[in-house]
Design a protein around this motif. Structure first.
Motif, PDB file in Angstrom:
ATOM      1  N   GLY A 174       0.821  -1.200  -0.026  1.00 30.89           N
ATOM      2  CA  GLY A 174      -0.019   0.275  -0.103  1.00 30.89           C
ATOM      3  C   GLY A 174       0.931   1.475  -0.193  1.00 30.89           C
ATOM      4  O   GLY A 174       0.406   2.339   0.095  1.00 30.89           O
ATOM      5  N   GLY A 175       2.242   1.173  -0.095  1.00 25.96           N
ATOM      6  CA  GLY A 175       2.963   2.645  -0.020  1.00 25.96           C
ATOM      7  C   GLY A 175       2.970   2.920  -1.537  1.00 25.96           C
ATOM      8  O   GLY A 175       2.595   2.597  -2.396  1.00 25.96           O
ATOM      9  N   LYS A 176       4.092   4.077  -1.554  1.00 25.46           N
ATOM     10  CA  LYS A 176       4.180   4.709  -2.899  1.00 25.46           C
ATOM     11  C   LYS A 176       5.596   4.981  -3.073  1.00 25.46           C
ATOM     12  O   LYS A 176       6.327   4.949  -2.306  1.00 25.46           O
ATOM     13  CB  LYS A 176       3.413   6.112  -2.617  1.00 25.46           C
ATOM     14  N   TYR A 177       5.893   4.819  -4.376  1.00 27.14           N
ATOM     15  CA  TYR A 177       7.263   4.912  -4.824  1.00 27.14           C
ATOM     16  C   TYR A 177       7.267   5.994  -5.885  1.00 27.14           C
ATOM     17  O   TYR A 177       6.577   6.049  -7.087  1.00 27.14           O
ATOM     18  CB  TYR A 177       7.453   3.736  -5.624  1.00 27.14           C
ATOM     19  N   ILE A 178       8.183   6.899  -5.572  1.00 27.51           N
ATOM     20  CA  ILE A 178       8.494   8.124  -6.641  1.00 27.51           C
ATOM     21  C   ILE A 178       9.748   7.842  -7.373  1.00 27.51           C
ATOM     22  O   ILE A 178      10.847   7.528  -6.770  1.00 27.51           O
ATOM     23  CB  ILE A 178       8.478   9.388  -5.862  1.00 27.51           C
ATOM     24  N   THR A 179       9.623   8.062  -8.604  1.00 25.29           N
ATOM     25  CA  THR A 179      10.724   7.887  -9.392  1.00 25.29           C
ATOM     26  C   THR A 179      10.959   9.118 -10.143  1.00 25.29           C
ATOM     27  O   THR A 179      10.186   9.663 -10.852  1.00 25.29           O
ATOM     28  CB  THR A 179      10.504   6.358 -10.392  1.00 25.29           C
ATOM     29  N   ILE A 180      12.214   9.681 -10.044  1.00 30.99           N
ATOM     30  CA  ILE A 180      12.597  10.678 -10.591  1.00 30.99           C
ATOM     31  C   ILE A 180      14.038  10.663 -11.548  1.00 30.99           C
ATOM     32  O   ILE A 180      14.269  11.190 -12.483  1.00 30.99           O
ATOM     33  CB  ILE A 180      12.936  12.088  -9.901  1.00 30.99           C
ATOM     34  N   GLY A 181      14.821   9.531 -11.079  1.00 35.51           N
ATOM     35  CA  GLY A 181      16.267   9.724 -11.545  1.00 35.51           C
ATOM     36  C   GLY A 181      16.426   9.117 -13.123  1.00 35.51           C
ATOM     37  O   GLY A 181      17.303   9.424 -13.713  1.00 35.51           O
ATOM     38  N   ASN A 182      15.594   8.146 -13.488  1.00 37.90           N
ATOM     39  CA  ASN A 182      15.640   7.469 -14.629  1.00 37.90           C
ATOM     40  C   ASN A 182      14.948   8.302 -15.717  1.00 37.90           C
ATOM     41  O   ASN A 182      13.599   8.211 -15.866  1.00 37.90           O
ATOM     42  CB  ASN A 182      15.126   5.947 -14.449  1.00 37.90           C
ATOM     43  N   ILE A 183      15.493   9.047 -16.349  1.00 36.47           N
ATOM     44  CA  ILE A 183      14.777   9.861 -17.492  1.00 36.47           C
ATOM     45  C   ILE A 183      15.356   9.313 -19.021  1.00 36.47           C
ATOM     46  O   ILE A 183      14.738  10.308 -19.926  1.00 36.47           O
ATOM     47  CB  ILE A 183      15.243  11.279 -17.169  1.00 36.47           C
ATOM     48  N   SER A 184      15.850   8.446 -19.173  1.00 37.71           N
ATOM     49  CA  SER A 184      16.609   8.187 -20.513  1.00 37.71           C
ATOM     50  C   SER A 184      15.722   6.954 -21.041  1.00 37.71           C
ATOM     51  O   SER A 184      15.807   5.714 -20.630  1.00 37.71           O
ATOM     52  CB  SER A 184      17.846   7.792 -20.551  1.00 37.71           C
ATOM     53  N   PRO A 185      14.796   7.095 -22.143  1.00 40.16           N
ATOM     54  CA  PRO A 185      14.074   6.023 -22.556  1.00 40.16           C
ATOM     55  C   PRO A 185      14.957   5.001 -22.947  1.00 40.16           C
ATOM     56  O   PRO A 185      16.004   5.442 -23.806  1.00 40.16           O
ATOM     57  CB  PRO A 185      13.041   6.843 -23.544  1.00 40.16           C
ATOM     58  N   GLY A 186      14.497   3.635 -23.082  1.00 39.04           N
ATOM     59  CA  GLY A 186      15.235   2.886 -23.873  1.00 39.04           C
ATOM     60  C   GLY A 186      16.140   1.941 -22.985  1.00 39.04           C
ATOM     61  O   GLY A 186      16.599   0.819 -23.418  1.00 39.04           O
TER      62      GLY A 186
END
Length: 368
Positions: free
Chosen positions: A278-290
């Motif tokens: 039930g927690g939450k996960y913020i993702t900011i660092g991975n910005i390169s598709p592929g």
């Protein structure tokens, strides 16, 4: 005939990935609602490193730099205040969002200003296109009417304010998106500039802060920014070992919220192991598709974890970040976040040392 009032400026231009050149242009007059800033400091952010390595999906050349503080050089017609209504004049210290808010695209019409489809309309233009000074790796920077700009509080030094318009604002926005509250636990993957700012924000919200990284120097710094516990990947070398220690630190529950600012795909796949059901996960660092990684969707579903991807931020978070700095300037060592200084002529060296993780965050001092 040369205009005696004309001033030439210089910008650092990536001609192709891993190749840099410098170009000079006449500093333009600002249009109505625009501002010309003299760059005081500009930092090497993770985004620059992705572009520099050729990992950006489309941007393969152009003016680099977006994280900065500067002084008002020229004001366009009609500009008398900053975006908060504070009077503004020549010489004032300012920071600006590095992206535009057009208020007309479908995302803006939905109130998702951080997803504006025209955010990088000028940032992606080549230097030969007016007004030339599209990025902050230069002597001057053109701030468009659609960018938010704020005066820097008097008690916040340049070295601390320089990271506000990207690192601090972005993690502040992300943490608010996850509604981190007093008494909760957050695990932060990555103790670079983003992670250290996030630790301070989370601590001020009353959270228990756990920071994970592989560099002892960064982990030591994380403690100064509010981390209650740090986990050295060299001591806990598998996901299972790291998950176990996080379980122990959270009374067997797992963290309420996870924040990925490592920029490593494997870190994203690992994060859901550390978060409670039930927690939450913020993702900011991975910005390169592929860039791919194996991922366990079944574990995500069974734990019912909410994934919150964050790109950019709502522009008024820049003001919130400046207020946060002003309030906590003596509590956390924000001045240590920039641990290496370079001149404008040393941009390539700054990029390389940052990419090799020889330094935590490089700052390019231009007009001091």
């Amino acid at each position: 005939m040369c205009n005696v009032n004309e001033v030439n400026g210089k910008i650092a231009v990536m001609t192709e990935p891993l190749k840099l050149d410098y170009q000079e242009y006449t500093v333009p007059e600002p249009g109505p609602g625009a501002i010309i800033a003299k760059v005081s400091r500009t930092n090497v952010c993770g985004s620059e490193l992705h572009i520099w390595r050729g990992q950006h999906p489309s941007l393969k050349r152009g003016v680099l730099g977006h994280e900065m503080i500067g002084q008002v050089h020229k004001l366009g017609e009609g500009v008398t205040t900053d975006s908060a209504g504070e009077p503004i004049s020549i010489g004032d210290r300012i920071v600006a969002t590095y992206f535009l808010i057009c208020k007309k695209c479908p995302a803006c019409q939905e109130g998702q200003f951080n997803l504006c489809e025209n955010a990088y309309y000028f940032w992606t233009k080549q230097p030969e296109v007016e007004p030339h000074f599209h990025g902050t790796f230069g002597t001057h920077y053109y701030i468009h009417p659609e960018q938010y700009v704020y005066k820097v509080p008097d008690n916040v030094p340049d070295i601390s304010a320089a990271s506000a318009n990207c690192a601090l604002s972005q993690v502040y926005f992300g943490i608010d998106q996850a509604s981190l509250s007093y008494g909760q636990t957050i695990v932060i993957q990555g103790a670079g500039g983003l992670g250290l700012n996030a630790a301070a924000v989370a601590k001020e919200k009353g959270a228990t802060v756990i920071v994970v990284d592989a560099l002892k120097s960064r982990l030591d710094q994380a403690k100064e920014f509010g981390a209650d516990y740090v986990i050295d990947i060299n001591d806990y070398q598998t996901v299972e070992q790291r998950s176990k220690i996080i379980q122990e630190l959270t009374n067997g529950r797992g963290a309420d919220i996870g924040l990925e600012v490592a920029g490593v795909p494997a870190a994203f796949a690992e994060g859901i192991h550390h978060i409670r059901p039930g927690g939450k996960y913020i993702t900011i660092g991975n910005i390169s598709p592929g860039r791919m990684v194996e991922f366990d969707p079944g574990l995500l579903t069974r734990k019912s974890i909410q994934i919150i991807p964050v790109i950019r931020y709502n522009p008024w978070y820049l003001r919130k970040s400046l207020e946060f700095l002003s309030k906590n300037i003596d509590k956390y060592p924000f001045d240590t976040l920039l641990d290496a200084e370079f001149t404008l002529e040393e941009v390539e060296d700054a990029l390389e040392k940052s990419a090799n993780r020889e330094i935590t965050r490089a700052s390019i001092v231009v007009n001091s």
